[in-house]
Design a protein around this motif. Structure first.
Motif, PDB file in Angstrom:
ATOM      1  N   GLU A  40       1.771   5.146   0.481  1.00  0.00           N
ATOM      2  CA  GLU A  40       1.363   6.148   1.464  1.00  0.00           C
ATOM      3  C   GLU A  40       0.257   7.022   0.876  1.00  0.00           C
ATOM      4  O   GLU A  40       0.333   7.455  -0.271  1.00  0.00           O
TER       5      GLU A  40
ATOM      6  N   GLN B 201      -2.730   5.926   0.242  1.00  0.00           N
ATOM      7  CA  GLN B 201      -3.675   5.064  -0.470  1.00  0.00           C
ATOM      8  C   GLN B 201      -4.367   4.055   0.452  1.00  0.00           C
ATOM      9  O   GLN B 201      -5.015   3.125  -0.016  1.00  0.00           O
ATOM     10  N   GLU B 202      -4.235   4.255   1.757  1.00  0.00           N
ATOM     11  CA  GLU B 202      -4.786   3.299   2.718  1.00  0.00           C
ATOM     12  C   GLU B 202      -6.306   3.166   2.609  1.00  0.00           C
ATOM     13  O   GLU B 202      -6.839   2.054   2.652  1.00  0.00           O
ATOM     14  N   THR B 203      -7.006   4.294   2.447  1.00  0.00           N
ATOM     15  CA  THR B 203      -8.473   4.253   2.364  1.00  0.00           C
ATOM     16  C   THR B 203      -8.918   3.523   1.103  1.00  0.00           C
ATOM     17  O   THR B 203      -9.847   2.709   1.145  1.00  0.00           O
TER      18      THR B 203
ATOM     19  N   ILE C  81       0.844  -1.194   0.000  1.00  0.00           N
ATOM     20  CA  ILE C  81       0.000   0.000   0.000  1.00  0.00           C
ATOM     21  C   ILE C  81       0.880   1.244   0.000  1.00  0.00           C
ATOM     22  O   ILE C  81       1.714   1.426   0.894  1.00  0.00           O
TER      23      ILE C  81
ATOM     24  N   PHE D 221      -0.237  -2.709   8.340  1.00  0.00           N
ATOM     25  CA  PHE D 221      -0.989  -1.637   7.682  1.00  0.00           C
ATOM     26  C   PHE D 221      -0.289  -1.152   6.414  1.00  0.00           C
ATOM     27  O   PHE D 221      -0.572  -0.071   5.919  1.00  0.00           O
ATOM     28  N   LYS D 222       0.616  -1.964   5.882  1.00  0.00           N
ATOM     29  CA  LYS D 222       1.353  -1.573   4.687  1.00  0.00           C
ATOM     30  C   LYS D 222       1.141  -2.547   3.531  1.00  0.00           C
ATOM     31  O   LYS D 222       1.595  -2.286   2.424  1.00  0.00           O
TER      32      LYS D 222
ATOM     33  N   ILE E 128      -6.093  -5.802   4.987  1.00  0.00           N
ATOM     34  CA  ILE E 128      -4.824  -5.147   5.260  1.00  0.00           C
ATOM     35  C   ILE E 128      -4.236  -5.844   6.476  1.00  0.00           C
ATOM     36  O   ILE E 128      -4.897  -6.007   7.497  1.00  0.00           O
TER      37      ILE E 128
ATOM     38  N   LEU F 111      -8.306  -0.172   1.631  1.00  0.00           N
ATOM     39  CA  LEU F 111      -9.300  -0.739   2.549  1.00  0.00           C
ATOM     40  C   LEU F 111     -10.647  -0.909   1.853  1.00  0.00           C
ATOM     41  O   LEU F 111     -11.310  -1.944   2.004  1.00  0.00           O
TER      42      LEU F 111
END
Length: 163
Positions: free
Chosen positions: A90, A92-94, A88, A118-119, A114, A97
């Motif tokens: 930085e 682009q987490e949302t 993922i 969290f990466k 995820i 998810l």
């Protein structure tokens, strides 16, 4: 990151399910352990599985490292994992998810999530089995699903991002 660290960061916590109907930990015909039975089936399918230092089964399927986590010997439950198949970026987490949620909702048998770092995104196919035949069929289905999950993820993330 070592293979063990990759798997451990991908494993999810939570409660263990109890099998209310009783378990079938051994193949009744020849008293094989669950791990031995899985190795036998995977070899019969034409793959060369290995057992890693954690005791998990690893095989290469369509150029992907797949892990089979056997868990408790007494529970007829197996988790087949494709760990950290997508990093993922930085910010682009949302999006990642949302893509995971969409895939988990729409795909049968597969969970896409995820992992604990969290990466990265990991996928598992988890199932209970009744006998050797159902174990083999579920392993086949899991491998097929995990063989395409990365492509489906990429297509979905592009769709959700408007690309």
């Amino acid at each position: 990151m070592s293979i063990s660290e990759r798997k451990n960061s991908s494993r999810r916590g939570g409660r263990r399910r109890k099998n209310v109907k009783g378990s079938l930990p051994k193949d009744e015909s020849n008293n094989m352990s669950k791990k031995e039975l899985i190795l036998k089936i995977i070899e019969k399918m034409g793959y060369s599985p290995e057992v890693d230092n954690d005791g998990d089964i690893m095989l290469i399927y369509q150029m992907k490292q797949i892990y089979i986590l056997t868990g408790d010997e007494e529970e007829p439950y197996v988790s087949v994992m494709l760990p950290q198949f997508h990093e993922i970026d930085e910010g682009q987490e949302t999006l990642a998810l949302a893509t995971c949620n969409k895939m988990t909702r729409e795909l049968k048998m597969a969970k896409v999530y995820i992992d604990q770092t969290f990466k990265n995104v990991t996928s598992t196919c988890e199932f209970f089995y009744d006998n050797e035949e159902s174990l083999e069929q579920n392993l086949r289905n899991s491998l097929q699903m995990l063989g395409v999950v990365r492509t489906i993820f990429r297509n979905n993330i592009a769709e959700l991002s408007g690309e």
